[in-house]
Enzyme design. Structure first.
Site, PDB file in Angstrom:
ATOM      1  N   ASN A  53     -10.277   0.222   0.604  1.00  0.00           N
ATOM      2  CA  ASN A  53      -8.812   0.241   0.615  1.00  0.00           C
ATOM      3  C   ASN A  53      -8.317  -0.201  -0.760  1.00  0.00           C
ATOM      4  O   ASN A  53      -8.434  -1.368  -1.119  1.00  0.00           O
ATOM      5  CB  ASN A  53      -8.303  -0.698   1.714  1.00  0.00           C
ATOM      6  N   CYS A  64       0.813  -1.218   0.000  1.00  0.00           N
ATOM      7  CA  CYS A  64       0.000   0.000   0.000  1.00  0.00           C
ATOM      8  C   CYS A  64       0.843   1.263   0.000  1.00  0.00           C
ATOM      9  O   CYS A  64       0.326   2.357  -0.258  1.00  0.00           O
ATOM     10  CB  CYS A  64      -0.931  -0.007   1.212  1.00  0.00           C
ATOM     11  N   HIS A 121      -2.738   6.840   3.507  1.00  0.00           N
ATOM     12  CA  HIS A 121      -3.248   5.638   2.866  1.00  0.00           C
ATOM     13  C   HIS A 121      -4.605   5.314   3.482  1.00  0.00           C
ATOM     14  O   HIS A 121      -4.775   5.334   4.701  1.00  0.00           O
ATOM     15  CB  HIS A 121      -2.263   4.484   3.086  1.00  0.00           C
TER      16      HIS A 121
END
Length: 337
Positions: A288, A120, A257
């Site tokens: 996500n 990520c 993030h």
């Protein structure tokens, strides 16, 4: 003999931003048609209400091209000016060939092109590489893309991951600027926690609803991530601020993030952000999206008027590896539809 090199270091900034959000919106109720859960349970633990899954005609490379075209248009930069293409992803289904050369070719670019995998945190890693190239004079313009198609790599019955991950792409053009628009990067890794987020061949099959799966699925120890990220990343955030010579009071926006709304809220509290700083919460609508989440969240803030081009923002990303990176940036302009 003396090897020539550029000695005229310049400033670097993000010159334009573009994204691709898949058309299909997936609600928590739809996820729960397979997952043993509920809309209330999902929202309480993650803040997520909806996410987007790529359709049959939306490939990882196709989403990358779409976002890149918009970023080039927003930057006013032609494909012929791009000296390197960097794609950050963990879900390109092939080890070889990489996705970046295929994206570059579709855009009419024959420059260097390669993928990086930092989970990520991939976009913020790639942004550092691109800024370093521009500052050093190695390239004048670099195209950075964060893209994921995580819907292909999930076990729909896994209560730890099925409601979290989603698809999308975000791209920026990094190029020279009169003032620094991308600060020094605070980054690092903790390989001792590599087991916390994994995607291994041993995941194939064996999961209800995944018989005959042709890809490994993502597994995550969510509690371990929650215990680590909001606290370790607060230190990284302050390191990035110190490196850039910017105080929290000078920030306009915080764009972390989009892992989990609770993580974002706890992290913002631990950083001690003042109320004047707008905080990205795109995870609520987009889930996500791993390496795509930071540029997607940036676009959402611009589109909603929560941030403006020219604002000063703190980016922080963290994920599998465990890897992390953060930098202070000037928010770029968004492509106009």
């Amino acid at each position: 003999m003396t090897i020539q090199q550029s000695t005229d270091l310049t400033h670097a900034a993000m010159l334009g931003l573009g994204v691709h959000r898949p058309a299909r919106v997936v609600t928590n109720d739809e996820v729960c048609e397979v997952l043993d859960s509920s809309d209330e349970w999902i929202q309480t633990r993650s803040g997520i209400k909806t996410r987007r899954f790529a359709g049959e005609d939306e490939t990882l490379i196709g989403m990358s091209i779409s976002a890149a075209e918009k970023a080039l248009r927003a930057a006013g930069v032609g494909a012929e000016q791009i000296g390197c293409v960097i794609v950050a992803t963990s879900t390109h289904p092939e080890h070889t060939p990489a996705s970046a050369p295929q994206v570059a070719s579709a855009l009419g670019i024959t420059a260097a092109a390669f993928d990086i995998s930092a989970g990520c945190a991939g976009f913020c890693h790639a942004l550092n590489l691109a800024a370093s190239m521009v500052r050093a004079g190695a390239e004048s313009h670099v195209l950075v893309i964060g893209v994921e198609q995580l819907s292909r790599f999930m076990d729909p019955t896994d209560r730890g991951t099925a409601f979290i991950f989603a698809d999308g792409a975000g791209a920026v053009v990094v190029g020279p600027s009169e003032a620094a628009g991308i600060g020094p990067t605070a980054w690092g890794s903790d390989g001792s926690q590599a087991h916390v987020i994994t995607q291994t061949p041993s995941c194939i099959g064996g999961h209800a609803g995944r018989e005959g799966a042709d890809h490994p699925v993502v597994q995550m120890e969510g509690t371990a991530v929650f215990r680590w990220a909001p606290f370790a990343m607060a230190k990284v955030a302050h390191e990035a601020l110190d490196l850039a010579g910017v105080s929290v009071d000078e920030l306009d926006a915080f764009i972390p993030h989009q892992a989990n709304l609770r993580i974002t809220q706890t992290l913002a509290k631990n950083i001690q952000l003042p109320d004047s700083v707008a905080i990205a919460t795109d995870v609520v609508d987009s889930g996500n999206t791993s390496a795509a989440s930071v540029p997607l969240a940036m676009e959402a803030m611009l589109r909603k008027g929560e941030a403006a081009a020219g604002d000063t923002a703190l980016l922080i990303a963290f994920g599998a590896g465990l890897s992390y990176a953060g930098q202070v940036v000037t928010v770029p302009p968004l492509a106009q539809e």
